[in-house]
Design a protein around this motif. Structure first.
Motif, PDB file in Angstrom:
ATOM      1  N   VAL A  67       5.476   4.255 -15.104  1.00  0.00           N
ATOM      2  CA  VAL A  67       4.674   4.165 -13.882  1.00  0.00           C
ATOM      3  C   VAL A  67       5.554   3.875 -12.671  1.00  0.00           C
ATOM      4  O   VAL A  67       5.372   4.448 -11.595  1.00  0.00           O
ATOM      5  N   VAL A  68       6.516   2.967 -12.818  1.00  0.00           N
ATOM      6  CA  VAL A  68       7.328   2.551 -11.665  1.00  0.00           C
ATOM      7  C   VAL A  68       8.609   3.369 -11.508  1.00  0.00           C
ATOM      8  O   VAL A  68       9.426   3.063 -10.642  1.00  0.00           O
ATOM      9  N   ARG A  69       8.751   4.391 -12.310  1.00  0.00           N
ATOM     10  CA  ARG A  69      10.001   5.167 -12.293  1.00  0.00           C
ATOM     11  C   ARG A  69      10.389   5.601 -10.888  1.00  0.00           C
ATOM     12  O   ARG A  69      11.553   5.527 -10.501  1.00  0.00           O
ATOM     13  N   TYR A  70       9.424   6.065 -10.103  1.00  0.00           N
ATOM     14  CA  TYR A  70       9.734   6.572  -8.771  1.00  0.00           C
ATOM     15  C   TYR A  70       9.297   5.610  -7.666  1.00  0.00           C
ATOM     16  O   TYR A  70       9.222   5.999  -6.499  1.00  0.00           O
ATOM     17  N   LEU A  71       8.991   4.381  -8.009  1.00  0.00           N
ATOM     18  CA  LEU A  71       8.675   3.363  -7.010  1.00  0.00           C
ATOM     19  C   LEU A  71       9.943   2.602  -6.624  1.00  0.00           C
ATOM     20  O   LEU A  71      10.931   2.620  -7.344  1.00  0.00           O
ATOM     21  N   TYR A  72       9.880   1.877  -5.515  1.00  0.00           N
ATOM     22  CA  TYR A  72      10.999   1.021  -5.141  1.00  0.00           C
ATOM     23  C   TYR A  72      11.151  -0.137  -6.120  1.00  0.00           C
ATOM     24  O   TYR A  72      12.253  -0.586  -6.402  1.00  0.00           O
ATOM     25  N   ASP A  73      10.020  -0.633  -6.629  1.00  0.00           N
ATOM     26  CA  ASP A  73      10.036  -1.791  -7.519  1.00  0.00           C
ATOM     27  C   ASP A  73      10.553  -1.449  -8.907  1.00  0.00           C
ATOM     28  O   ASP A  73      10.317  -0.347  -9.425  1.00  0.00           O
ATOM     29  N   GLU A  74      11.198  -2.419  -9.506  1.00  0.00           N
ATOM     30  CA  GLU A  74      11.455  -2.393 -10.941  1.00  0.00           C
ATOM     31  C   GLU A  74      10.168  -2.846 -11.640  1.00  0.00           C
ATOM     32  O   GLU A  74       9.240  -3.338 -10.979  1.00  0.00           O
ATOM     33  N   PRO A  75      10.065  -2.707 -12.963  1.00  0.00           N
ATOM     34  CA  PRO A  75       8.900  -3.258 -13.664  1.00  0.00           C
ATOM     35  C   PRO A  75       8.725  -4.735 -13.314  1.00  0.00           C
ATOM     36  O   PRO A  75       9.687  -5.506 -13.324  1.00  0.00           O
ATOM     37  N   LEU A  76       7.499  -5.118 -12.988  1.00  0.00           N
ATOM     38  CA  LEU A  76       7.250  -6.468 -12.515  1.00  0.00           C
ATOM     39  C   LEU A  76       7.046  -7.456 -13.664  1.00  0.00           C
ATOM     40  O   LEU A  76       6.401  -7.140 -14.663  1.00  0.00           O
ATOM     41  N   THR A  77       7.593  -8.648 -13.489  1.00  0.00           N
ATOM     42  CA  THR A  77       7.254  -9.739 -14.383  1.00  0.00           C
ATOM     43  C   THR A  77       5.818 -10.163 -14.076  1.00  0.00           C
ATOM     44  O   THR A  77       5.235  -9.802 -13.038  1.00  0.00           O
ATOM     45  N   ARG A  78       5.240 -10.980 -14.946  1.00  0.00           N
ATOM     46  CA  ARG A  78       3.874 -11.432 -14.700  1.00  0.00           C
ATOM     47  C   ARG A  78       3.786 -12.254 -13.408  1.00  0.00           C
ATOM     48  O   ARG A  78       2.834 -12.095 -12.636  1.00  0.00           O
ATOM     49  N   ASP A  79       4.767 -13.100 -13.167  1.00  0.00           N
ATOM     50  CA  ASP A  79       4.746 -13.902 -11.949  1.00  0.00           C
ATOM     51  C   ASP A  79       4.828 -13.030 -10.702  1.00  0.00           C
ATOM     52  O   ASP A  79       4.111 -13.274  -9.710  1.00  0.00           O
ATOM     53  N   LEU A  80       5.692 -12.025 -10.742  1.00  0.00           N
ATOM     54  CA  LEU A  80       5.804 -11.124  -9.590  1.00  0.00           C
ATOM     55  C   LEU A  80       4.554 -10.285  -9.424  1.00  0.00           C
ATOM     56  O   LEU A  80       4.114 -10.002  -8.295  1.00  0.00           O
ATOM     57  N   ALA A  81       3.945  -9.863 -10.542  1.00  0.00           N
ATOM     58  CA  ALA A  81       2.697  -9.104 -10.470  1.00  0.00           C
ATOM     59  C   ALA A  81       1.593  -9.963  -9.861  1.00  0.00           C
ATOM     60  O   ALA A  81       0.783  -9.480  -9.053  1.00  0.00           O
ATOM     61  N   ASP A  82       1.557 -11.246 -10.222  1.00  0.00           N
ATOM     62  CA  ASP A  82       0.563 -12.161  -9.667  1.00  0.00           C
ATOM     63  C   ASP A  82       0.745 -12.293  -8.161  1.00  0.00           C
ATOM     64  O   ASP A  82      -0.227 -12.240  -7.383  1.00  0.00           O
ATOM     65  N   ALA A  83       1.983 -12.442  -7.723  1.00  0.00           N
ATOM     66  CA  ALA A  83       2.249 -12.551  -6.288  1.00  0.00           C
ATOM     67  C   ALA A  83       1.870 -11.271  -5.555  1.00  0.00           C
ATOM     68  O   ALA A  83       1.291 -11.312  -4.460  1.00  0.00           O
ATOM     69  N   LYS A  84       2.189 -10.134  -6.169  1.00  0.00           N
ATOM     70  CA  LYS A  84       1.850  -8.843  -5.567  1.00  0.00           C
ATOM     71  C   LYS A  84       0.342  -8.672  -5.472  1.00  0.00           C
ATOM     72  O   LYS A  84      -0.190  -8.241  -4.441  1.00  0.00           O
ATOM     73  N   LEU A  85      -0.363  -9.012  -6.545  1.00  0.00           N
ATOM     74  CA  LEU A  85      -1.817  -8.884  -6.571  1.00  0.00           C
ATOM     75  C   LEU A  85      -2.452  -9.726  -5.472  1.00  0.00           C
ATOM     76  O   LEU A  85      -3.377  -9.277  -4.777  1.00  0.00           O
ATOM     77  N   ARG A  86      -1.969 -10.948  -5.308  1.00  0.00           N
ATOM     78  CA  ARG A  86      -2.515 -11.841  -4.284  1.00  0.00           C
ATOM     79  C   ARG A  86      -2.243 -11.338  -2.874  1.00  0.00           C
ATOM     80  O   ARG A  86      -2.943 -11.722  -1.923  1.00  0.00           O
ATOM     81  N   SER A  87      -1.258 -10.481  -2.708  1.00  0.00           N
ATOM     82  CA  SER A  87      -0.906  -9.977  -1.378  1.00  0.00           C
ATOM     83  C   SER A  87      -1.710  -8.752  -0.972  1.00  0.00           C
ATOM     84  O   SER A  87      -1.671  -8.346   0.190  1.00  0.00           O
ATOM     85  N   LEU A  88      -2.441  -8.148  -1.918  1.00  0.00           N
ATOM     86  CA  LEU A  88      -3.164  -6.913  -1.629  1.00  0.00           C
ATOM     87  C   LEU A  88      -4.378  -7.182  -0.745  1.00  0.00           C
ATOM     88  O   LEU A  88      -5.055  -8.194  -0.879  1.00  0.00           O
ATOM     89  N   ASN A  89      -4.666  -6.227   0.143  1.00  0.00           N
ATOM     90  CA  ASN A  89      -5.795  -6.342   1.064  1.00  0.00           C
ATOM     91  C   ASN A  89      -6.857  -5.291   0.762  1.00  0.00           C
ATOM     92  O   ASN A  89      -6.544  -4.207   0.260  1.00  0.00           O
ATOM     93  N   SER A  90      -8.097  -5.594   1.120  1.00  0.00           N
ATOM     94  CA  SER A  90      -9.193  -4.641   0.947  1.00  0.00           C
ATOM     95  C   SER A  90      -9.768  -4.204   2.290  1.00  0.00           C
ATOM     96  O   SER A  90     -10.787  -3.515   2.343  1.00  0.00           O
ATOM     97  N   SER A  91      -9.112  -4.602   3.384  1.00  0.00           N
ATOM     98  CA  SER A  91      -9.510  -4.167   4.718  1.00  0.00           C
ATOM     99  C   SER A  91      -8.267  -4.002   5.574  1.00  0.00           C
ATOM    100  O   SER A  91      -7.178  -4.481   5.229  1.00  0.00           O
ATOM    101  N   ILE A  92      -8.430  -3.301   6.681  1.00  0.00           N
ATOM    102  CA  ILE A  92      -7.340  -3.051   7.620  1.00  0.00           C
ATOM    103  C   ILE A  92      -7.738  -3.617   8.972  1.00  0.00           C
ATOM    104  O   ILE A  92      -8.810  -3.286   9.500  1.00  0.00           O
ATOM    105  N   ALA A  93      -6.885  -4.476   9.523  1.00  0.00           N
ATOM    106  CA  ALA A  93      -7.172  -5.085  10.824  1.00  0.00           C
ATOM    107  C   ALA A  93      -6.261  -4.589  11.937  1.00  0.00           C
ATOM    108  O   ALA A  93      -6.651  -4.587  13.098  1.00  0.00           O
ATOM    109  N   ALA A  94      -5.041  -4.159  11.563  1.00  0.00           N
ATOM    110  CA  ALA A  94      -4.056  -3.812  12.591  1.00  0.00           C
ATOM    111  C   ALA A  94      -3.017  -2.869  12.000  1.00  0.00           C
ATOM    112  O   ALA A  94      -2.882  -2.760  10.775  1.00  0.00           O
ATOM    113  N   PRO A  95      -2.273  -2.152  12.853  1.00  0.00           N
ATOM    114  CA  PRO A  95      -1.188  -1.311  12.342  1.00  0.00           C
ATOM    115  C   PRO A  95      -0.243  -2.113  11.463  1.00  0.00           C
ATOM    116  O   PRO A  95       0.067  -3.275  11.749  1.00  0.00           O
ATOM    117  N   GLY A  96       0.181  -1.507  10.370  1.00  0.00           N
ATOM    118  CA  GLY A  96       1.022  -2.189   9.394  1.00  0.00           C
ATOM    119  C   GLY A  96       0.248  -2.644   8.175  1.00  0.00           C
ATOM    120  O   GLY A  96       0.831  -2.913   7.127  1.00  0.00           O
TER     121      GLY A  96
END
Length: 221
Positions: A67-96
């Motif tokens: 899955v991550v072969r062509y992504l910037y990320d290496e395969p994520l550890t569980r801790d890194l996946a948890d941090a990534k998951l918590r950073s995801l948004n379900s709305s857009i407020a501003a550019p970026g």
């Protein structure tokens, strides 16, 4: 830079083709941003925000070397996946800002993958598309169906003029998804990024709101 059946850095009642872009006002993405009414439904899929209790599934998706072969990320550890998951948004407020949503198969409740859109520029009315899918759910049109819903949302809900997607040029599965959506291949950059200890080529795809409206008229919504 993207993974298999993936693109990008990686709307209630939507049809597989997504809503039409016809009739959206010129002038760029809405300054109010975008807060979709979840869940978003297509013919076979349910798109909803990722939840913290999705960690096992999200980790399984982002730790898979294929899955991550062509992504910037290496395969994520569980801790890194948890941090990534918590950073995801379900709305857009501003550019970026990016929206990333989980994609479920409506008939089974199985998680098929992730799809997202990012507001890249208000001045230039640019939005970017990204997606990542489990190997078991590829080859069934799910990436195309989910992406079409998000593309339609970007054009109608955010008022984008142009949508783009960037991918590793070797990622032919992702390229096929974009081509089925009607995106054109606009550029190929040779060895323009150093990713995972190698120089990589990048392909850029794009489509305009006016082009999307032609191929996805209101009757399809």
């Amino acid at each position: 830079m993207t993974g298999p059946a993936a693109a990008g850095p990686s709307s209630a009642g939507l049809s597989p083709g997504g809503p039409s872009a016809a009739g959206h006002s010129p002038g760029g993405p809405s300054s109010a941003g975008l807060s979709p009414a979840y869940p978003l439904r297509t013919e076979r899929l349910v798109l909803r925000p990722w939840r913290l209790d999705d960690l096992d599934t999200f980790h399984r998706l982002r730790r898979d070397p294929e899955v991550v072969r062509y992504l910037y990320d290496e395969p994520l550890t569980r801790d890194l996946a948890d941090a990534k998951l918590r950073s995801l948004n379900s709305s857009i407020a501003a550019p970026g800002d990016w929206i990333n949503v989980a994609v479920e198969v409506a008939a089974t409740g199985e998680m098929a993958g992730d799809v997202g859109i990012g507001w890249i520029s208000e001045v230039h009315q640019q939005v970017e598309l990204g997606y990542t899918f489990f190997a078991a759910h590829r080859g069934q049109g799910y990436a195309t169906e989910a992406s079409a819903a998000m593309v339609g949302l970007a054009f109608t809900g955010l008022g984008a003029h142009r949508l783009s997607a960037r991918l590793d040029a070797r990622n032919t599965a992702s390229a096929r998804v974009l081509e089925r959506l009607g995106f054109r291949r606009e550029a190929d950059f040779v060895e323009n990024e150093w990713v995972k200890s190698e120089w990589t080529d990048e392909a850029v795809y794009g489509t305009l709101a006016s082009e999307w409206a032609v191929h996805h008229p209101p009757s399809e919504s």
